[in-house]
Design a protein around this motif. Structure first.
Motif, PDB file in Angstrom:
ATOM      1  N   GLN A   1     -14.888  -0.905  54.858  1.00  0.00           N
ATOM      2  CA  GLN A   1     -15.102  -1.345  53.499  1.00  0.00           C
ATOM      3  C   GLN A   1     -14.076  -0.805  52.552  1.00  0.00           C
ATOM      4  OE1 GLN A   1     -18.976   0.655  52.831  1.00  0.00           O
ATOM      5  NE2 GLN A   1     -20.042  -0.943  53.698  1.00  0.00           N
TER       6      GLN A   1
ATOM      7  N   SER B   1     -11.251  -3.326  52.639  1.00  0.00           N
ATOM      8  CA  SER B   1     -11.435  -4.737  52.239  1.00  0.00           C
ATOM      9  C   SER B   1     -11.282  -4.272  50.474  1.00  0.00           C
ATOM     10  CB  SER B   1     -12.947  -4.771  52.216  1.00  0.00           C
ATOM     11  OG  SER B   1     -13.421  -6.237  51.546  1.00  0.00           O
ATOM     12  N   LEU B   2     -11.570  -3.253  50.019  1.00  0.00           N
ATOM     13  CA  LEU B   2     -11.138  -2.862  48.576  1.00  0.00           C
ATOM     14  C   LEU B   2      -9.750  -2.945  48.538  1.00  0.00           C
ATOM     15  CD1 LEU B   2     -11.743  -2.068  45.738  1.00  0.00           C
ATOM     16  CD2 LEU B   2     -11.969   0.428  46.601  1.00  0.00           C
TER      17      LEU B   2
ATOM     18  N   GLU C   1      -7.509  -4.486  50.075  1.00  0.00           N
ATOM     19  CA  GLU C   1      -6.863  -5.651  50.167  1.00  0.00           C
ATOM     20  C   GLU C   1      -7.280  -6.536  49.299  1.00  0.00           C
ATOM     21  OE1 GLU C   1      -8.448  -6.939  54.066  1.00  0.00           O
ATOM     22  OE2 GLU C   1      -7.207  -5.578  55.127  1.00  0.00           O
ATOM     23  N   THR C   2      -8.206  -6.480  48.620  1.00  0.00           N
ATOM     24  CA  THR C   2      -8.815  -7.163  47.328  1.00  0.00           C
ATOM     25  C   THR C   2      -8.051  -6.971  46.137  1.00  0.00           C
ATOM     26  OG1 THR C   2     -11.013  -7.041  48.183  1.00  0.00           O
ATOM     27  CG2 THR C   2     -10.393  -7.699  45.667  1.00  0.00           C
ATOM     28  N   LEU C   3      -7.530  -5.726  45.916  1.00  0.00           N
ATOM     29  CA  LEU C   3      -6.662  -5.287  44.753  1.00  0.00           C
ATOM     30  C   LEU C   3      -5.364  -5.856  44.986  1.00  0.00           C
ATOM     31  CD1 LEU C   3      -7.965  -1.576  44.287  1.00  0.00           C
ATOM     32  CD2 LEU C   3      -8.705  -3.511  42.836  1.00  0.00           C
TER      33      LEU C   3
ATOM     34  N   ARG D   1      -4.449  -8.377  46.948  1.00  0.00           N
ATOM     35  CA  ARG D   1      -4.544  -9.917  46.850  1.00  0.00           C
ATOM     36  C   ARG D   1      -4.599 -10.484  45.135  1.00  0.00           C
ATOM     37  NH1 ARG D   1      -9.009 -13.043  46.021  1.00  0.00           N
ATOM     38  NH2 ARG D   1     -10.355 -11.160  46.930  1.00  0.00           N
ATOM     39  N   LEU D   2      -5.080  -9.460  44.259  1.00  0.00           N
ATOM     40  CA  LEU D   2      -5.079  -9.992  43.064  1.00  0.00           C
ATOM     41  C   LEU D   2      -3.636  -9.718  42.158  1.00  0.00           C
ATOM     42  CD1 LEU D   2      -8.800  -8.584  42.024  1.00  0.00           C
ATOM     43  CD2 LEU D   2      -7.888 -11.094  42.068  1.00  0.00           C
TER      44      LEU D   2
ATOM     45  N   HIS E   1     -10.203 -10.178  36.209  1.00  0.00           N
ATOM     46  CA  HIS E   1     -10.958  -9.898  37.504  1.00  0.00           C
ATOM     47  C   HIS E   1     -11.520  -8.531  37.345  1.00  0.00           C
ATOM     48  CE1 HIS E   1      -7.453 -12.531  38.391  1.00  0.00           C
ATOM     49  NE2 HIS E   1      -8.275 -13.393  39.011  1.00  0.00           N
TER      50      HIS E   1
ATOM     51  N   VAL F   1     -13.442  -6.115  39.500  1.00  0.00           N
ATOM     52  CA  VAL F   1     -13.655  -5.824  40.939  1.00  0.00           C
ATOM     53  C   VAL F   1     -15.019  -4.771  40.738  1.00  0.00           C
ATOM     54  CG1 VAL F   1     -13.146  -4.725  43.039  1.00  0.00           C
ATOM     55  CG2 VAL F   1     -11.455  -5.911  41.545  1.00  0.00           C
TER      56      VAL F   1
ATOM     57  N   VAL G   1     -15.555  -9.893  41.071  1.00  0.00           N
ATOM     58  CA  VAL G   1     -14.951 -10.006  42.334  1.00  0.00           C
ATOM     59  C   VAL G   1     -15.727  -8.780  43.155  1.00  0.00           C
ATOM     60  CG1 VAL G   1     -12.998  -9.789  43.888  1.00  0.00           C
ATOM     61  CG2 VAL G   1     -12.582 -10.694  41.597  1.00  0.00           C
TER      62      VAL G   1
ATOM     63  N   VAL H   1     -17.356  -6.403  45.984  1.00  0.00           N
ATOM     64  CA  VAL H   1     -16.793  -5.999  47.380  1.00  0.00           C
ATOM     65  C   VAL H   1     -18.156  -4.981  47.689  1.00  0.00           C
ATOM     66  CG1 VAL H   1     -14.220  -6.023  46.732  1.00  0.00           C
ATOM     67  CG2 VAL H   1     -15.608  -3.752  46.065  1.00  0.00           C
TER      68      VAL H   1
END
Length: 277
Positions: free
Chosen positions: A47, A50-51, A53-55, A57-58, A232, A234, A254, A256
């Motif tokens: 998890q 994923s956080l 990678e999300t940051l 990606r943004l 965005h 998150v 977004v 997560v």
């Protein structure tokens, strides 16, 4: 009032995260921690990845703080310091179980060329401090009542050269400011009024008449423990009501899933320290 159609502008941020390789609930220092509930470390790491990678990606820069064995809460990197204008005001944790985390954060800031200020007063970094660079010329909001001592607010004001507004937290379930209030952009916030004293609620209403107000359901889902780049937002996937509120205010939610880390009493923001140059 914000128009739903208003275009929000993201701003590239720099963040510090620490992987939960040693995450566990071995003690209970907040009402969310239950030492009898098992923790899946593999899931927690997944998890967290994923956080991260999300940051990324943004479009944000993400630095990683090496975790240290024996410090299960080090994943909550926001608590290690509060950084404004290139100066890191270090943490001094209230509970002895977390005290050794401060040295790891100090090592990172000093080795990375930041100006580091060692604290004299008990404070838990961005857990209890928030910064709005365009509100009232640059304003720091600071929580107290459970972890950070009010004397640290005055110390932070002196070290960081920005005015500090003290806000008293009154519900132990919202033991840090970042569980009850979040910065949405450089001058707007969202918060849950019920987490604050009556006087603090009045101050917030005066300072931020256009704030996005959260309800108890949002707060209990850790919906306010979010990270925003100005567009965005998150936030915890469980906080669907909060996602709807920020969307209605013109932001892009977004979600997560950080359900495993929630067992330690934290979510998105607790895991993310912002490094402000």
């Amino acid at each position: 009032m914000v128009s739903v159609n208003q275009e929000r502008t993201p701003r590239k941020r720099t963040y510090l995260l620490c992987p939960p390789e040693h995450f566990a609930v071995e003690y209970a220092i907040n009402p969310w921690m239950d030492t009898d509930e098992p923790v899946d470390v593999e899931l927690a790491v997944k998890q967290w990845e994923s956080l991260r990678e999300t940051l990324s990606r943004l479009g944000h820069t993400v630095h990683v703080l090496p975790p240290r064995a024996g410090l299960p809460d080090m994943v909550f990197a926001a608590n290690g310091a509060f950084v404004v204008d290139g100066t890191a005001y270090g943490a001094r944790f209230k509970h002895e179980q977390r005290a050794a985390e401060a040295a790891g954060h100090r090592d990172f800031y000093e080795s990375s060329g930041w100006r580091f200020v060692a604290p004299s007063e008990v404070n838990e970094g961005e857990g209890d401090f928030a910064y709005l660079p365009r509100a009232y010329g640059g304003l720091i909001l600071a929580g107290y009542g459970f972890r950070t001592e009010p004397a640290a607010h005055a110390e932070a004001q002196e070290m960081l050269n920005h005015p500090v507004v003290s806000l008293r937290l009154v519900d132990p379930r919202f033991y840090h400011l970042d569980t009850a209030l979040a910065v949405l952009d450089d001058e707007r916030v969202t918060y849950f009024p019920g987490a604050f004293s009556a006087a603090a609620q009045k101050v917030l209403a005066q300072l931020f008449p256009d704030a996005v107000l959260a309800d108890e359901v949002d707060a209990f889902a850790f919906g306010l423990n979010l990270v925003s780049d100005g567009r965005h937002v998150v936030l915890n996937a469980e906080a669907s009501g909060m996602a709807a509120k920020v969307a209605a205010a013109g932001y892009v939610p977004v979600p997560v899933d950080l359900s495993e880390l929630k067992k330690g009493g934290g979510s998105v923001k607790c895991c993310v320290a912002e490094l402000r140059h």
